[in-house]
Write an enzyme that holds these catalytic residues in place. Structure first.
Site, mmCIF file in Angstrom:
data_model
loop_
_atom_site.group_PDB
_atom_site.id
_atom_site.type_symbol
_atom_site.label_atom_id
_atom_site.label_comp_id
_atom_site.label_asym_id
_atom_site.label_seq_id
_atom_site.Cartn_x
_atom_site.Cartn_y
_atom_site.Cartn_z
ATOM 1 N N LYS A 1 36.789 46.540 31.497
ATOM 2 C CA LYS A 1 37.108 45.650 30.388
ATOM 3 C C LYS A 1 35.874 44.903 29.892
ATOM 4 O O LYS A 1 35.591 44.889 28.690
ATOM 5 C CB LYS A 1 38.150 44.659 30.919
ATOM 6 C CG LYS A 1 38.406 43.450 30.108
ATOM 7 C CD LYS A 1 39.453 42.620 30.827
ATOM 8 C CE LYS A 1 38.891 41.943 32.064
ATOM 9 N NZ LYS A 1 38.345 40.614 31.796
ATOM 10 N N THR A 2 35.132 44.321 30.804
ATOM 11 C CA THR A 2 33.938 43.580 30.403
ATOM 12 C C THR A 2 32.913 44.523 29.799
ATOM 13 O O THR A 2 32.219 44.182 28.844
ATOM 14 C CB THR A 2 33.321 42.849 31.598
ATOM 15 O OG1 THR A 2 34.361 42.160 32.278
ATOM 16 C CG2 THR A 2 32.288 41.845 31.146
ATOM 17 N N ASP B 1 38.410 37.383 25.374
ATOM 18 C CA ASP B 1 38.576 37.969 26.704
ATOM 19 C C ASP B 1 39.808 37.345 27.356
ATOM 20 O O ASP B 1 40.192 36.229 27.010
ATOM 21 C CB ASP B 1 37.308 37.649 27.513
ATOM 22 C CG ASP B 1 37.276 38.416 28.817
ATOM 23 O OD1 ASP B 1 38.017 39.401 28.954
ATOM 24 O OD2 ASP B 1 36.494 38.010 29.700
ATOM 25 N N GLU B 2 40.414 38.022 28.304
ATOM 26 C CA GLU B 2 41.567 37.498 29.045
ATOM 27 C C GLU B 2 42.621 36.920 28.094
ATOM 28 O O GLU B 2 43.096 35.804 28.269
ATOM 29 C CB GLU B 2 41.122 36.390 30.020
ATOM 30 C CG GLU B 2 39.996 36.767 30.957
ATOM 31 C CD GLU B 2 40.435 37.636 32.119
ATOM 32 O OE1 GLU B 2 41.573 38.161 32.087
ATOM 33 O OE2 GLU B 2 39.637 37.811 33.040
ATOM 34 N N GLN C 1 47.765 40.649 34.823
ATOM 35 C CA GLN C 1 46.866 39.673 35.435
ATOM 36 C C GLN C 1 47.007 38.288 34.815
ATOM 37 O O GLN C 1 46.097 37.467 34.902
ATOM 38 C CB GLN C 1 45.416 40.152 35.309
ATOM 39 C CG GLN C 1 45.147 41.404 36.116
ATOM 40 C CD GLN C 1 43.683 41.787 36.094
ATOM 41 O OE1 GLN C 1 42.836 41.058 36.589
ATOM 42 N NE2 GLN C 1 43.382 42.931 35.508
ATOM 43 N N ARG D 1 40.884 43.140 43.556
ATOM 44 C CA ARG D 1 39.473 42.746 43.645
ATOM 45 C C ARG D 1 38.692 43.693 44.540
ATOM 46 O O ARG D 1 37.469 43.710 44.522
ATOM 47 C CB ARG D 1 39.314 41.316 44.211
ATOM 48 C CG ARG D 1 39.875 40.166 43.380
ATOM 49 C CD ARG D 1 39.483 40.219 41.969
ATOM 50 N NE ARG D 1 40.511 40.880 41.172
ATOM 51 C CZ ARG D 1 40.310 41.383 39.963
ATOM 52 N NH1 ARG D 1 39.129 41.315 39.416
ATOM 53 N NH2 ARG D 1 41.279 41.980 39.301
#
Length: 754
Positions: free
Chosen positions: A32-33, A224-225, A255, A615
């Site tokens: 994603k980043t 983002d997010e 998330q 993670r």
DNA sequence: CTGTCCTCACTTTTT
DNA sequence: GTGAGGACAG
């Protein structure tokens, strides 16, 4: 455009979609980043002016990481100009330049949660309300969620459904507290965290020309997010991008873990409604984790009813099964984790930094820390008591705040009698009363003739006048002196340094050191700004920089570099580690007891567990304890329901009986030795850690005689270099008007000309 | 006005 | 187990 080859087809499509609304649903670990950073780089490559790109993140950590990655991709000169930061910091910046329109000073203070709470407490007291009924935390929560839903105090009081809610909970006066709270903040020239978003909305709503200006300026917006944005944030974004609709949001509903703070998963649904021709891309290939981890996480999250269809998959190896440990006490859990890290390090030849220990609440770190210390495993705690939240730091910062904005009532209340000046509670209360009668700030009362009207004795008045004189001096100095000089001046003239100097206890010494550390950070900040060409660096600019920092900023220290990371799961979002321990998997802890009676809240806890699981890159370790100390009491627990919700074929249960006996006894006898860890806690530095590896390296290639180029000063020649590696100071003669300058290389970002 | 002792609430997560 | 805030004495 080679960089496009780094992307998979779906990622590439998302990056190349430049115009029009775009939504990227990105599973955990799906890059994603990477997509966000590549998209920004791509826009710039296509000729978009970086000044016209706004990229919003949720946390400082995410903003920092994205900045670094973009810099690596396209170099610092271009990336520096992108408007990138947290929602709060970007809009604080905009609010400062437009503050006058809202009747605020441009150097308004930002109240943190403690300030807000203390203000609410005093209002509750003034209204003679019972703070057992009107719990400050709860009241603040109501006000905060009102603001995040763009409800003013007036609207709050008029809204019948809210009013009946408050009636029913026997707290009908929350609306009144809200009104007073808003008035006081305004009077103090202060905005709280929620105001930074709320007031931005007001600004864009009431001043069309301002809205127009920012619509024009920001041609491209990236968020983002997105699943974590609240209504207030979404509304701002929607307004600013209304003209071009070049908006790109990235998120993962699985998330979403901030609903408790007003985040609204509905925003993702609303997005499709608000932008019917939105293009949606799904990133489902996970590059981070083993098959075991990905599939185990999928099996867990499938238990949630509210979610989008998404199938995360990976080509990675199957990897090892998840290890599940049952222990009898929290101390034993800590010991077990430490041992497991120790063994894995040897068996897998890995480093401390490959490990993370994640927990639901900060309080759980204690037992783990003790075990790690005993095993001599270096660790770092993220979050928890941050540097800026320490009492001594907040005291000094309160003086700084006051010197920039004397109307800041919360700051005044904090330091008017610290160090002790003989200005007691009664006097302060009387002053506050007068201030309220006149609708003025405390400062406006004590620094004018109004002080004479306050019914206190002359001795106290004299002491207050002395205090006013000190602050007036500081106020004047902040306008003309360098930040670091004012900082020193304030820390010593206020008497804070002296007060701590006389305290020879370890805690006192540590506090004194912390203040030195703060002042060093201030000096660093100043040097950095000077290297960028600023002559006079004011305290004001420093305070604006740090007022929204709650993280500890990493210290560039070799020793700290290789350490195990300890943090809450919330703090771990967006990060990845080869080996991840998730501890405290017990009912009433994870899921938290506050969430188990509500389907939505329980699902949020499950998403939180999903975030924790995903993670890990190579292996997961889960653990729970039968008993645990909470609030100083022994509590008996049952294993978390979440353990059973993972498909059991991915889990290996481990019982370690032999170790249990011998080591718990050892633990008990030794525990007292580690009771006081206060001074051993790491010190963190304030220095914004701009220099990435690129810059540190390039400073090593600058020698006496090198031709260099500075962003502001232009071309020049290095005539002298001094100082340690990585902290060199160079004397440079510039060709232009700048002339001779001394610059710290780690900040100056000099380009070497060949 | 200051210092000391006692009680109580605190543990969800962040800007 | 800890830290903030209240009650009370000096």
């Amino acid at each position: 455009m080679d960089y496009l080859n780094d992307l998979n087809p779906e990622q590439k499509k998302a990056v190349e979609h430049t115009e029009g609304p775009l939504m990227i649903l990105a599973g955990a670990g799906s890059g994603k980043t990477r997509v966000l950073t590549y998209r920004i780089a791509h826009l710039i490559n296509l000729g978009v002016d970086p000044f016209k790109i706004m990229a919003l993140t949720f946390t400082n950590k995410a903003a920092k990481e994205m900045k670094e990655r973009i810099t690596r991709l396209i170099g610092s000169n271009e990336s520096m100009n992108v408007w990138m930061g947290t929602f709060h910091s970007v809009f604080a910046k905009i609010l400062r330049s437009e503050a006058d329109k809202l009747g605020y000073p441009s150097n308004f203070t930002i109240y943190d949660t403690d300030d807000s709470k203390s203000l609410i407490k005093s209002i509750i007291k003034e209204l003679n309300l019972d703070d057992k009924v009107y719990k400050p935390n709860l009241v603040l929560g109501r006000i905060s969620s009102a603001k995040n839903n763009l409800l003013s105090a007036e609207e709050y009081n008029k809204n019948t459904s809210i009013q009946s809610e408050d009636q029913q909970s026997k707290k009908p006066l929350i609306g009144k507290i809200y009104s007073l709270y808003v008035k006081r903040c305004f009077r103090a020239g202060a905005m709280d965290f929620d105001d930074l978003l709320y007031q931005t909305n007001i600004l864009l709503r009431d001043f069309p020309e301002v809205l127009y200006k920012y619509q024009d300026r920001f041609e491209f917006i990236l968020v983002d997010e997105f699943q974590d944005t609240n209504f207030s944030q979404y509304t701002i974004v929607k307004k600013i991008c209304a003209r071009r609709e070049n908006i790109c949001v990235v998120g993962d509903d699985a998330q979403s873990i901030y609903a408790f703070r007003g985040a609204n998963i509905q925003n993702i649904l609303n997005f499709k409604r608000d932008y019917p021709d939105v293009k949606t891309y799904k990133l489902e290939q996970n590059y981070r984790s083993t098959k075991t981890i990905v599939q185990a996480a999928n099996s867990l999250i499938s238990k949630n009813k509210n979610q989008f269809k998404k199938e995360v998959w990976t080509q990675n190896d199957s990897g090892k099964n998840i290890a599940l440990f049952k222990t009898t006490t929290d101390n034993q859990e800590g010991w077990l984790v430490a041992n497991q890290i120790f063994d894995t390090k040897i068996n897998q030849q890995s480093f401390n930094k490959d490990f993370a220990i994640l927990y639901r609440t900060n309080a759980q770190s204690r037992a783990i820390e003790e075990a790690l210390r005993k095993k001599n495993i270096a660790y770092r705690i993220y979050g928890g008591l941050s540097f800026y939240k320490r009492k001594e730091i907040k005291d000094v910062l309160a003086y700084f705040r006051l010197s920039l904005n004397p109307k800041d009532d919360e700051a005044i209340k904090r330091v008017i009698n610290y160090p002790k000046r003989g200005i007691g509670k009664t006097s302060i209360e009387k002053i506050a009363l007068t201030a309220n009668e006149k609708s003025k700030s405390i400062w406006e009362v004590i620094s004018t003739e109004s002080l004479q009207e306050v019914a206190i004795n002359n001795g106290a008045k004299k002491k207050i006048e002395d205090f006013v004189h000190i602050i007036e001096l500081f106020v004047a100095q902040t306008k003309t002196m360098q930040a670091s000089d004012v900082g020193h001046q304030i820390a010593s003239s206020s008497g804070v340094l002296k007060d701590l100097y006389t305290d020879k206890t370890p805690e006192g010494l540590s506090r004194h050191e912390n203040i030195q550390e703060l002042l060093n950070g201030l000096k660093d900040f100043e040097e950095q700004k000077k290297a960028q060409g600023e002559e006079l660096v004011l305290l004001e600019s420093y305070m604006q920089e740090i007022s929204l920092l709650t993280d500890n900023i990493e210290q560039d220290n070799q020793e700290l570099e290789d350490s195990v990371s300890l943090m809450t799961i919330h703090a771990a979002k967006g990060l990845e580690f080869p080996y991840v321990f998730i501890v405290g998997l017990e009912e009433n802890l994870f899921p938290s007891q506050l969430s188990i009676y509500d389907r939505n809240q329980l699902e949020e806890e499950r998403r939180l567990f999903y975030v924790a699981l995903t993670r890990a890159e190579k292996q997961l370790f889960l653990s729970y304890a039968d008993t645990r100390y909470r609030w100083g009491k022994l509590v008996v627990n049952t294993p978390s329901r979440f353990i059973e919700e993972i498909d059991p074929k991915y889990i290996d249960e481990k019982f370690s009986k032999a170790q249990t006996r011998s080591n718990t006894t050892e633990f008990k006898t030794q525990t007292p030795l580690f009771g006081k860890g206060y001074q051993k806690r790491k010190l963190t530095k304030v220095a914004p850690s701009q220099p990435s590896s690129i810059h540190t390296d390039s400073t090593e290639q600058i020698y006496v005689g090198s031709s260099v180029k500075h962003q502001k000063f232009g071309k020049g020649k290095v005539v002298h270099i001094e100082g340690q590696p990585h902290n060199k100071k160079a004397t440079v003669y510039f060709e232009g008007a700048a002339g001779k300058r001394q610059l710290l290389l780690k900040y100056a970002k000099l380009e070497v000309l060949t």
